[in-house]
Design a protein around this motif. Structure first.
Motif, PDB file in Angstrom:
ATOM      1  N   LYS A 214     -10.813  -1.161   1.931  1.00  0.00           N
ATOM      2  CA  LYS A 214      -9.985  -2.340   2.225  1.00  0.00           C
ATOM      3  C   LYS A 214     -10.289  -2.813   3.637  1.00  0.00           C
ATOM      4  O   LYS A 214     -10.070  -2.081   4.607  1.00  0.00           O
ATOM      5  CB  LYS A 214      -8.500  -2.020   2.101  1.00  0.00           C
ATOM      6  N   ASN A 215     -10.795  -4.005   3.747  1.00  0.00           N
ATOM      7  CA  ASN A 215     -11.079  -4.583   5.050  1.00  0.00           C
ATOM      8  C   ASN A 215      -9.799  -4.642   5.877  1.00  0.00           C
ATOM      9  O   ASN A 215      -8.767  -5.127   5.399  1.00  0.00           O
ATOM     10  CB  ASN A 215     -11.666  -5.986   4.869  1.00  0.00           C
ATOM     11  N   ASP A 216      -9.861  -4.147   7.102  1.00  0.00           N
ATOM     12  CA  ASP A 216      -8.687  -4.168   7.979  1.00  0.00           C
ATOM     13  C   ASP A 216      -8.153  -5.572   8.211  1.00  0.00           C
ATOM     14  O   ASP A 216      -6.994  -5.748   8.598  1.00  0.00           O
ATOM     15  CB  ASP A 216      -9.034  -3.526   9.325  1.00  0.00           C
ATOM     16  N   ALA A 217      -9.005  -6.573   7.978  1.00  0.00           N
ATOM     17  CA  ALA A 217      -8.606  -7.951   8.247  1.00  0.00           C
ATOM     18  C   ALA A 217      -7.629  -8.498   7.210  1.00  0.00           C
ATOM     19  O   ALA A 217      -7.019  -9.551   7.429  1.00  0.00           O
ATOM     20  CB  ALA A 217      -9.838  -8.850   8.314  1.00  0.00           C
ATOM     21  N   ILE A 218      -7.470  -7.797   6.082  1.00  0.00           N
ATOM     22  CA  ILE A 218      -6.543  -8.287   5.056  1.00  0.00           C
ATOM     23  C   ILE A 218      -5.403  -7.287   4.853  1.00  0.00           C
ATOM     24  O   ILE A 218      -5.531  -6.101   5.161  1.00  0.00           O
ATOM     25  CB  ILE A 218      -7.255  -8.533   3.705  1.00  0.00           C
ATOM     26  N   SER A 219      -4.308  -7.766   4.316  1.00  0.00           N
ATOM     27  CA  SER A 219      -3.177  -6.899   3.974  1.00  0.00           C
ATOM     28  C   SER A 219      -3.157  -6.697   2.467  1.00  0.00           C
ATOM     29  O   SER A 219      -3.549  -7.583   1.704  1.00  0.00           O
ATOM     30  CB  SER A 219      -1.852  -7.525   4.436  1.00  0.00           C
ATOM     31  N   LEU A 220      -2.716  -5.520   2.047  1.00  0.00           N
ATOM     32  CA  LEU A 220      -2.651  -5.206   0.620  1.00  0.00           C
ATOM     33  C   LEU A 220      -1.506  -4.222   0.396  1.00  0.00           C
ATOM     34  O   LEU A 220      -1.544  -3.103   0.911  1.00  0.00           O
ATOM     35  CB  LEU A 220      -3.962  -4.589   0.146  1.00  0.00           C
ATOM     36  N   PRO A 221      -0.485  -4.609  -0.363  1.00  0.00           N
ATOM     37  CA  PRO A 221       0.619  -3.683  -0.637  1.00  0.00           C
ATOM     38  C   PRO A 221       0.146  -2.473  -1.431  1.00  0.00           C
ATOM     39  O   PRO A 221      -0.867  -2.527  -2.122  1.00  0.00           O
ATOM     40  CB  PRO A 221       1.596  -4.537  -1.468  1.00  0.00           C
ATOM     41  N   SER A 222       0.898  -1.385  -1.351  1.00  0.00           N
ATOM     42  CA  SER A 222       0.574  -0.184  -2.103  1.00  0.00           C
ATOM     43  C   SER A 222       0.808  -0.423  -3.589  1.00  0.00           C
ATOM     44  O   SER A 222       1.798  -1.036  -3.986  1.00  0.00           O
ATOM     45  CB  SER A 222       1.419   0.992  -1.616  1.00  0.00           C
ATOM     46  N   PHE A 223      -0.111   0.067  -4.416  1.00  0.00           N
ATOM     47  CA  PHE A 223       0.011  -0.051  -5.869  1.00  0.00           C
ATOM     48  C   PHE A 223       0.962   1.017  -6.408  1.00  0.00           C
ATOM     49  O   PHE A 223       1.739   0.774  -7.329  1.00  0.00           O
ATOM     50  CB  PHE A 223      -1.382   0.102  -6.495  1.00  0.00           C
ATOM     51  N   LEU A 224       0.887   2.222  -5.840  1.00  0.00           N
ATOM     52  CA  LEU A 224       1.766   3.328  -6.223  1.00  0.00           C
ATOM     53  C   LEU A 224       2.854   3.505  -5.176  1.00  0.00           C
ATOM     54  O   LEU A 224       2.594   3.388  -3.978  1.00  0.00           O
ATOM     55  CB  LEU A 224       0.965   4.629  -6.359  1.00  0.00           C
ATOM     56  N   HIS A 225       4.063   3.809  -5.620  1.00  0.00           N
ATOM     57  CA  HIS A 225       5.196   3.946  -4.706  1.00  0.00           C
ATOM     58  C   HIS A 225       5.711   5.378  -4.728  1.00  0.00           C
ATOM     59  O   HIS A 225       5.777   6.018  -5.774  1.00  0.00           O
ATOM     60  CB  HIS A 225       6.311   2.965  -5.087  1.00  0.00           C
ATOM     61  N   GLY A 226       6.030   5.887  -3.574  1.00  0.00           N
ATOM     62  CA  GLY A 226       6.488   7.269  -3.458  1.00  0.00           C
ATOM     63  C   GLY A 226       6.408   7.722  -2.026  1.00  0.00           C
ATOM     64  O   GLY A 226       7.092   7.183  -1.153  1.00  0.00           O
ATOM     65  N   GLY A 227       5.555   8.698  -1.751  1.00  0.00           N
ATOM     66  CA  GLY A 227       5.396   9.221  -0.402  1.00  0.00           C
ATOM     67  C   GLY A 227       4.608   8.288   0.501  1.00  0.00           C
ATOM     68  O   GLY A 227       4.226   7.182   0.115  1.00  0.00           O
ATOM     69  N   GLU A 228       4.325   8.773   1.703  1.00  0.00           N
ATOM     70  CA  GLU A 228       3.678   7.949   2.720  1.00  0.00           C
ATOM     71  C   GLU A 228       2.219   8.341   2.943  1.00  0.00           C
ATOM     72  O   GLU A 228       1.645   8.102   4.011  1.00  0.00           O
ATOM     73  CB  GLU A 228       4.463   8.028   4.029  1.00  0.00           C
ATOM     74  N   GLN A 229       1.596   8.933   1.920  1.00  0.00           N
ATOM     75  CA  GLN A 229       0.206   9.338   2.052  1.00  0.00           C
ATOM     76  C   GLN A 229      -0.707   8.123   2.249  1.00  0.00           C
ATOM     77  O   GLN A 229      -0.343   6.997   1.936  1.00  0.00           O
ATOM     78  CB  GLN A 229      -0.249  10.110   0.801  1.00  0.00           C
ATOM     79  N   GLU A 230      -1.891   8.403   2.778  1.00  0.00           N
ATOM     80  CA  GLU A 230      -2.890   7.357   3.024  1.00  0.00           C
ATOM     81  C   GLU A 230      -2.296   6.214   3.852  1.00  0.00           C
ATOM     82  O   GLU A 230      -2.533   5.039   3.592  1.00  0.00           O
ATOM     83  CB  GLU A 230      -3.465   6.828   1.708  1.00  0.00           C
ATOM     84  N   GLU A 231      -1.518   6.606   4.858  1.00  0.00           N
ATOM     85  CA  GLU A 231      -0.867   5.644   5.763  1.00  0.00           C
ATOM     86  C   GLU A 231      -0.039   4.612   4.996  1.00  0.00           C
ATOM     87  O   GLU A 231      -0.090   3.419   5.255  1.00  0.00           O
ATOM     88  CB  GLU A 231      -1.916   4.951   6.640  1.00  0.00           C
TER      89      GLU A 231
END
Length: 381
Positions: A214-231
């Protein structure tokens, strides 16, 4: 007689070094990477070291790599979350008619939610015209998803040209590079790619693990919801052993190794086509032989039903396929060949995919083509 596996586009055997490091990680690095004690910190360091190895392979920042379960999750995350998070800007999406089912089925899902999807056509060689994409772009287009290399015919798509075209358009550019990552030199920032999906089992790594760039220049919500893994970008405890195996597979795929594979697979292809010509077998190449992935060869054997040919070859210990493993076991014809030739063209029932990889050598290929020729002649008697 030793079986011959020529279906590496479906999945690849794990490299011995991959198996070794996965066993070591399972035995020695069992801590949760999110735990703050010594065991967790050790696991976290391993995770981040591998993230750097993978990022280096694409010339991107390690922060831009998100570990996940593979190509399907990567495609779904990129497409669904881009579409939903930008629906106020527009609800028009663009893809091609020859994408992997992980993209096409996701697009169909979004159509059910009210999105409009344009499926770009290809010609009889499976080529995509950049002008068709240019003409399809609209002000409300928020996503363009075009695969890097096709998994059935091997065609390389015009990724650089698409990236250049989208420089002047706000649409996000996603590419499914699952089939291409193991052989092509890919640089997302240079090519204008915002999102890129990868699966480890296509590069002699384990199944069930992959990553999304994921390019840092774009935002992308998390697809899976739960813990805070992978920042907070992908919930769920990371599959550390699988990720370690993927990291080792990536290490083995340096530029020199990719070049050697290109040369070896080109030799394999020449052997097969030369022997078919000598035996006067009636065949044609599906796709664009001048611009394709080196490890995929899709052939039509005129008048020889592909399902019958595969059955005979399987009985002789030879594994090839008719196309995507994700549609195996169904009676549905190849959507890729349909897009190229039309729905009722005989090539759809006469074509097979041969794909090379780890463990194949010249002796195997010579033996394979001898079996293939013998089998085709027997079927056509």
């Amino acid at each position: 007689m030793e079986p011959i596996y020529l279906d590496h586009a479906a999945t690849t055997p794990a490299h011995p070094a991959v198996i070794e490091i996965m066993a070591s990680e399972l035995a020695n690095t069992f801590g949760n990477p999110s735990s703050i004690h010594t065991f967790g910190r050790k696991a976290h360091r391993t995770l981040e070291d591998i993230r750097q190895v993978i990022a280096a392979s694409l010339k991107v920042k390690s922060h831009e790599i998100i570990f996940n379960s593979g190509g399907t999750e990567g495609d779904n995350t990129a497409i669904i979350e881009t579409a939903l998070s930008r629906k106020d800007q527009g609800m028009h999406l663009i893809t091609t008619a020859i994408e992997h089912p992980a993209v096409l089925e996701t697009m169909k899902y979004l159509e059910g939610l009210g999105f409009e999807v344009t499926y770009l056509p290809v010609d009889k060689q499976g080529k995509l015209a950049i002008t068709d994409l240019e003409n399809a772009l609209r002000e409300d287009t928020t996503l363009v998803s075009v695969m890097y290399g096709n998994n059935e015919i091997g065609n390389l798509l015009p990724i650089k040209e698409i990236g250049t075209l989208l420089e002047s358009h706000p649409a996000i550019f996603h590419t499914d590079a699952v089939q291409a990552y193991g052989s092509e030199r890919i640089s997302p920032h240079e090519f204008g790619i915002d999102l890129l999906s990868i699966s480890a089992h296509k590069i002699n790594g384990p199944k069930g693990v992959g990553f999304l760039f994921k390019n840092d220049a774009i935002s992308l919500p998390s697809f899976l919801h739960g813990g805070e893994q992978e920042e907070k970008r992908r919930a769920g405890t990371e599959n550390l052993a699988g990720i370690a195996g993927m990291g080792k597979a990536v290490e083995l795929l340096n530029d020199s190794e990719k070049e050697q594979r290109h040369e070896k697979y080109a030799d394999f292809e020449r052997i097969i086509l030369t022997q078919l010509d000598k035996a006067q077998i009636d065949y044609q190449i599906n796709g664009n032989p001048e611009n394709k992935l080196a490890h995929i060869l899709n052939l039509r054997f005129l008048g020889v039903a592909s399902d019958l040919l595969l059955m005979h070859l399987d009985l002789k210990g030879v594994a090839i396929s008719t196309g995507s493993a994700c549609t195996a076991g169904t009676v549905e014809p190849s959507h890729v060949l349909q897009a190229m030739y039309g729905k009722n063209h005989p090539a759809i029932k006469d074509s097979v995919r041969i794909s090379f990889g780890l463990g194949n050598d010249e002796e195997q290929i010579q033996r394979f083509v001898a079996i293939l020729i013998e089998t085709i002649k027997k079927i056509k008697q």
